[in-house]
Design an enzyme around this catalytic site. Sequence first.
Site, PDB file in Angstrom:
ATOM      1  N   SER A  91       0.852  -1.178   0.000  1.00 18.56           N
ATOM      2  CA  SER A  91       0.000   0.000   0.000  1.00 18.56           C
ATOM      3  C   SER A  91       0.892   1.233   0.000  1.00 18.56           C
ATOM      4  O   SER A  91       1.867   1.297   0.766  1.00 18.56           O
ATOM      5  CB  SER A  91      -0.919   0.003   1.235  1.00 18.56           C
ATOM      6  OG  SER A  91      -1.861   1.060   1.125  1.00 18.56           O
ATOM      7  N   GLU A  92       0.542   2.209  -0.836  1.00 23.16           N
ATOM      8  CA  GLU A  92       1.439   3.348  -1.073  1.00 23.16           C
ATOM      9  C   GLU A  92       1.759   4.130   0.201  1.00 23.16           C
ATOM     10  O   GLU A  92       2.787   4.804   0.275  1.00 23.16           O
ATOM     11  CB  GLU A  92       0.829   4.292  -2.114  1.00 23.16           C
ATOM     12  CG  GLU A  92      -0.441   4.988  -1.628  1.00 23.16           C
ATOM     13  CD  GLU A  92      -1.137   5.781  -2.727  1.00 23.16           C
ATOM     14  OE1 GLU A  92      -0.820   5.591  -3.907  1.00 23.16           O
ATOM     15  OE2 GLU A  92      -2.016   6.594  -2.380  1.00 23.16           O
ATOM     16  N   ASN A  93       0.873   4.050   1.200  1.00 23.70           N
ATOM     17  CA  ASN A  93       1.106   4.802   2.430  1.00 23.70           C
ATOM     18  C   ASN A  93       2.018   4.067   3.411  1.00 23.70           C
ATOM     19  O   ASN A  93       1.984   4.341   4.609  1.00 23.70           O
ATOM     20  CB  ASN A  93      -0.226   5.170   3.092  1.00 23.70           C
ATOM     21  CG  ASN A  93      -1.142   3.977   3.286  1.00 23.70           C
ATOM     22  OD1 ASN A  93      -1.247   3.137   2.406  1.00 23.70           O
ATOM     23  ND2 ASN A  93      -1.792   3.893   4.418  1.00 23.70           N
ATOM     24  N   SER A 112       8.369   4.039   0.244  1.00 25.18           N
ATOM     25  CA  SER A 112       7.224   3.407  -0.410  1.00 25.18           C
ATOM     26  C   SER A 112       7.210   3.717  -1.912  1.00 25.18           C
ATOM     27  O   SER A 112       6.917   2.847  -2.731  1.00 25.18           O
ATOM     28  CB  SER A 112       5.919   3.880   0.238  1.00 25.18           C
ATOM     29  OG  SER A 112       4.845   3.104  -0.221  1.00 25.18           O
ATOM     30  N   GLN A 126       2.198  11.883  -5.962  1.00 19.09           N
ATOM     31  CA  GLN A 126       2.527  11.618  -4.559  1.00 19.09           C
ATOM     32  C   GLN A 126       3.999  11.282  -4.326  1.00 19.09           C
ATOM     33  O   GLN A 126       4.613  11.756  -3.379  1.00 19.09           O
ATOM     34  CB  GLN A 126       1.639  10.479  -4.064  1.00 19.09           C
ATOM     35  CG  GLN A 126       1.559  10.379  -2.582  1.00 19.09           C
ATOM     36  CD  GLN A 126       0.524   9.375  -2.127  1.00 19.09           C
ATOM     37  OE1 GLN A 126       0.672   8.792  -1.078  1.00 19.09           O
ATOM     38  NE2 GLN A 126      -0.514   9.150  -2.901  1.00 19.09           N
TER      39      GLN A 126
END
Lengths: 225, 221
Positions: free
Chosen positions: A49-51, A91, B103
């Site tokens: 998960s990107e977080n 990440s 991001q």
Amino acid sequence: MTAARLSPVEVANRVARDIPDGSYVNLGIGLPTLVGDVVSAEKEIVFHSENGILGMGPAPAPGLEDPELINAGKQPVTLVPGGAFFHHTDSFTIMRGGHIDVTVLGAFQVSEDGDLANWATDDARMPPAVGGAMDLAVGAKRVLVLMTHTTVDGRPKILRRCTYPLTAARVVHRVYTDLAVLDVGPSGLVVRDVVAGLPRAELQRLTGAPLTFADDVATLSPAGP
Amino acid sequence: MIDKRVASTAAAVAGLADGSTVLVGGFGAAGVPVELVHAVLEQGARDLTIVTNNAGSGEGDVAALIRERRVRKIICSYPRSAGSVWFEQFWAAGEIELELVPQGTLSERMRAAGAGLGGFFTPTGADSLLAGDKEVRVIGGRRHVFEQPLPGDVALVKAFRADRWGNLVYRAAARNFGPTMATAAALTVVQVREFVELGALDPECVVTPGVFVDRVVEVGV
């Protein structure tokens, strides 16, 4: 048309069959998260998960949610044994640096060259938002798209050229829809699977780019992995 | 004697100047330094540029700064989160500026600032509208876009535990942007659930070494 379109879960089943044991996988927000629910328990697949999570597990039982353990869609998740936490820069090193084996993404449009449009439409009333979509699209070793074959009003989403703003150019390897599975080949789109009962001419009519058909086109099966 | 602990969130954000660029940690609601954001609200600084992943995810965080007209500009990757209603209203009215950054590029621009680098070339967004008129180079046969470092005047970070030197450990996915933001600002301010004695944090597990931290306040959450 007499052919029945596959349900989202049935398409997710088809995607899951193509994810090899041992893969590091990132699932995009929305329909792609279904793949995590249906992937075979016999495969050891590590979800990212990107977080900042590797080894992301399913949603917790009610009452056991941890507000500091959420997925990219901000939903509560769990960590499997062997899982790890890390910060955002690491990440995205994982994502952009080619360490994710497979990503499954939703899309508004895909072009015959594998261009991906999945972050913005032409609706100027909404503020633009991109999140990690562009990093995943350029960085994953294999980019799979899971989407409906056509828009809600029946227009093709697979096109010669995307009309929506691009997320990334020439990145998509394979597209899974409710009607077909298509590879993005060096000379255009190659149909691998077609849903039962759908004539080839009808699939072509619902697709905005020319199709060729593999020698061994399979019937797109809704069965699980 | 090094003691970076301060007694209150007000002391933690004291001196924040109008027009500052403030890096605010968090992804969704996880890792948002809500108590420090409240302190900024009380402190009164305005005309702020806020760098954060989401433009608020509830009434109590960055959304409250927007509502109170303290924010001139947001630099973020995903402003459309549930709960970011104030951003959407102000954006639609043309009353807040948005710089949208992918991001990973957002995080890496802050990393570059903290690491003393003059920027970097990335394939992310190179074929998108977000490349704008930035310099593009073909590297290894692939288009890359040049991205500038993104330093902050102040970083507001949420961690789990700290000692008086400012060594930090985080919890679960609340870590997210914290360690990178802590490196990238002239003044790094951290809120933690609890202080521990110097030497109590396992040095093998310290995520942010205290050198990056200026002020720490204990908030109990």
